[in-house]
Design a protein around this motif. Sequence first.
Motif, short mmCIF file in Angstrom:
data_model
loop_
_atom_site.label_atom_id
_atom_site.label_comp_id
_atom_site.label_asym_id
_atom_site.label_seq_id
_atom_site.Cartn_x
_atom_site.Cartn_y
_atom_site.Cartn_z
N UNK A 12 -28.34 36.46 50.06
CA UNK A 12 -28.98 35.20 49.69
C UNK A 12 -29.85 35.34 48.46
N UNK A 13 -29.67 36.43 47.69
CA UNK A 13 -30.46 36.65 46.47
C UNK A 13 -29.56 36.52 45.24
N UNK A 14 -30.17 36.55 44.07
CA UNK A 14 -29.39 36.68 42.85
C UNK A 14 -29.06 35.41 42.11
N UNK A 15 -29.69 34.31 42.47
CA UNK A 15 -29.48 33.09 41.69
C UNK A 15 -28.22 32.33 42.04
N UNK A 16 -27.37 32.87 42.93
CA UNK A 16 -26.20 32.12 43.38
C UNK A 16 -26.65 31.21 44.52
N UNK A 17 -26.58 29.90 44.31
CA UNK A 17 -27.06 28.99 45.36
C UNK A 17 -26.00 28.89 46.44
N UNK A 18 -26.14 29.72 47.45
CA UNK A 18 -25.21 29.73 48.58
C UNK A 18 -25.93 29.13 49.77
N UNK A 19 -25.48 27.96 50.19
CA UNK A 19 -26.18 27.24 51.27
C UNK A 19 -25.17 26.60 52.22
#
Length: 494
Positions: A217-224
């Motif tokens: 859930x890190x790294x600027x990829x908006x995974x929701x």
Amino acid sequence: MTIEEILAGESKNVEFKETLPEKSIKYMKSVVAFANGTGGKIIFGIADKTREVVGFDKEDVFKKMDAIANAVSDSCEPAIIPDITLQTVDGKTVIVVEVSEGRQRPYYIKALGRDGGVYVRVAGTTRLADEYMIKELLFEGSNRYYDQALCTGLNVTDKDIDVLCKAMKEQAVKNARTEEQKAAIKDVGRQQLRSWGILIERDGKDYPSNAFAILTGNGGLHVATQCGVFKGTTKAVFVDRREYTGPLWEQIDEAFQFVLRNIHLGATIVGIYRQDIYEIPPDAIRELIINAMVHRSYLDHGTIQVAVYDNRLEITSPGKLPMGQTMERMKEGYSKIRNEALAHAFAYMNLIEHWGSGIPRIIDKVKAAGLREPEFIGGEVDLRINIYRGQVDTNNAIINANGTKNGTKNGANGVKCGVDDGTNSAEVPLNKEQTQIEKLLQIIEKNPSATQAYYAEKMGISKRTISRMFASLQEKGRLVQGGTKRKANWKIIR
């Protein structure tokens, strides 16, 4: 081409052209779109609006076939070699141009270039591909996985890697179904993460892949994961909305518990005993959410959507089906991995068992619960799976979510088969195991933050038996763990 196929009209794999257009680009877009998709046919000599078979004169039909072959050869990059044949339909000659699914993606119109000449097929129409789709086709054409690519802009420390390894093992233990499976779990280390593609080693230093960013859930990829409850059968009126972020395993648990809180817990009679059951099998719900997580496109910036309507549970996963996958093959158990690193990680964490077996197992569980077979929709832009609420009886009548059958209360001997609202429970004897479970739940209710050793002592049974009871209650969705692992806070789902 049969009369029946003509009468069915155009589809995602069939297009009609009344004549051969003077400008080949008018049909070349469809040739490229079919090669970028699952293949298709263009039938020349049939009117697209009226479906009237016009046909061609036999004198110049071969000249037209040559013109089509030359146009495809000159216009497309990489090269596309269609199968061009003549067919007689309704006594008239038509030209059938069949384009196979291509492997050297993305295909595009040479004169427009790759930036402006890539076309795809969506809902029976040919459309210019957007940036996300071009990237998806590029990864497919080069036989690479987006989740194994380097995550630019994300730096990880040794501590970050150790935290992920520890969390993955905790999940593996938590999701193990048997003591034997639990005992067989090994530590996961850097070498394993490298072999899966979660870490990328360069000059002796480890760098994170997109899978590392997605998992944690890190790294600027908006995974929701977006969850919602809606009144009625459309999104017009919402009752509750939530968005979950963070590590994927947390999103899975939170979305799963969200669904369980918002569907009905009913009752059934097994022998002479009453047993509480959810209207949709919890295992099928959880497996659907996991399946969406591991198979969605992370190039697409959309989110997984979990929606509970009055008549169905709907789970939408962003991205078209991967190259080589179709809806039919998926339902038969054919697996086409889109995210290889995530698939390895999920298998280690005991979130998936055998690749490809998830969808057939979901279908079987839903049908075994007396519900109609899940509905699969889309596949070109996203994939939507519906599980309809309400059992189907032997007369094909629907027993809906509020316990009515064709508008009439459905029950037997005073026991309702739909929702258990607490007003009509039949007095049936509990067996020894059920009695123990009820006693344990009462103790947990009074002291939800105690240890399993405390509960074992209160119950007068072994800690191993307590652990087994906790695992069973969690699997059935009746018990949810909050707080931390060291200081749990148990919540009972009634």
